[in-house]
Write an enzyme that holds these catalytic residues in place. Structure first.
Site, short mmCIF file in Angstrom:
data_model
loop_
_atom_site.label_atom_id
_atom_site.label_comp_id
_atom_site.label_asym_id
_atom_site.label_seq_id
_atom_site.Cartn_x
_atom_site.Cartn_y
_atom_site.Cartn_z
CE LYS A 1 -1.89 -0.92 3.99
NZ LYS A 1 -1.12 -2.09 4.48
NE ARG B 1 -2.56 -1.41 11.05
CZ ARG B 1 -1.61 -0.76 10.39
NH1 ARG B 1 -1.77 0.48 10.03
NH2 ARG B 1 -0.49 -1.38 10.07
NE ARG C 1 8.93 -2.70 5.62
CZ ARG C 1 7.66 -2.41 5.82
NH1 ARG C 1 6.93 -1.92 4.83
NH2 ARG C 1 7.09 -2.63 6.99
NE ARG D 1 8.07 -0.41 9.87
CZ ARG D 1 6.84 -0.32 9.34
NH1 ARG D 1 6.66 0.28 8.18
NH2 ARG D 1 5.80 -0.82 9.96
NE ARG E 1 3.84 -4.76 11.46
CZ ARG E 1 4.70 -4.46 10.48
NH1 ARG E 1 5.89 -5.02 10.45
NH2 ARG E 1 4.38 -3.60 9.54
#
Ligand code: AMP
Length: 212
Positions: free
Chosen positions: A14, A90, A126, A159, A170
């Protein structure tokens, strides 16, 4: 001002897509994750409060997020015509709160569909620039120089919430909330599903067809 909600799991692309689309001036990318990370960097009270939940991969409280999104929208340039909302709503209470804000009607909710195995691969690989926020991937989008941002030369970091244990948490939280959100927008005839397990440029082309 119209809002297009981008729905999808963490790692579904996204943010990457929204960032690319903001080269078109009529789109503004608003990521609640980015707003919270800036607050953490700036050491504000909100940042301190949010950091505990974020590091654990848990959601920040609905009341905090609903207040935050309202405040952030008020700071957008007056000429904004379309917000690409990334990471909000969310939960169902967040979606309901957003739908009550007459100044920012939601025209569409676009659901980015990606298989879970691919989400885990994307998130754990990532690496993000600590300076400008540009995003890389160890395998599919490596920086030219190891651990160094191609855009600004800043240091690349993982992160804290992209470690495998937190990623699984998550994704579990995402799954527990997502079907309610899909139903909410489906019932209003606003839901569009998109296969987001495709290369970035191809996904962008499909997305632009939906947005235009
Ligand atoms: P993201 O960058 O969208 O993956 O968001 C990173 C983290 O910020 C999430 O794991 C949550 O802890 C928090 N967060 C971002 N947006 C929301 C939201 N709408 N509701 C609750 N927590 C959020």
């Amino acid at each position: 001002m119209t809002v297009t909600v981008l729905l999808g799991a963490p790692g579904s692309g996204k943010g990457t897509q929204a960032k690319r689309l903001t080269t078109d001036e009529s789109f503004v990318h608003l990521s609640t994750g980015d707003v919270l990370r800036s607050a953490i960097k700036a050491g504000t009270a909100l940042g301190k409060q949010a950091q505990v939940s974020m590091d654990r991969g848990e959601l920040v409280a609905d009341t905090t997020m609903i207040g935050l999104i309202g405040e952030t929208m008020e700071t957008l340039p007056k000429r904004t015509t379309r917000i690409l909302l990334d990471g909000f709503p969310r939960t169902l209470p967040q979606a309901e709160a957003l739908s009550k804000t007459a100044a920012t009607p939601v025209d569409k909710a676009i659901f980015f569909k990606v298989p879970e195995k691919e989400l885990i691969r994307r998130l754990t690989g990532r690496r993000v620039c600590g300076n400008c926020g540009a995003s890389f991937h160890l395998v599919s989008l490596p920086p030219k120089k190891e651990n160094t941002c191609d855009s600004c030369g800043g240091p690349l970091k993982q992160r804290p919430d992209d470690s495998e244990a937190v990623v699984l948490k998550r994704l579990e939280i995402f799954s527990s909330q997502n079907s309610q959100l899909l139903d909410f927008y489906r019932q209003q005839g606003k839901l569009v599903e998109i296969d987001a397990d495709q290369p970035v440029a191809e996904l962008q082309a499909s997305l632009l067809k939906i947005l235009r």
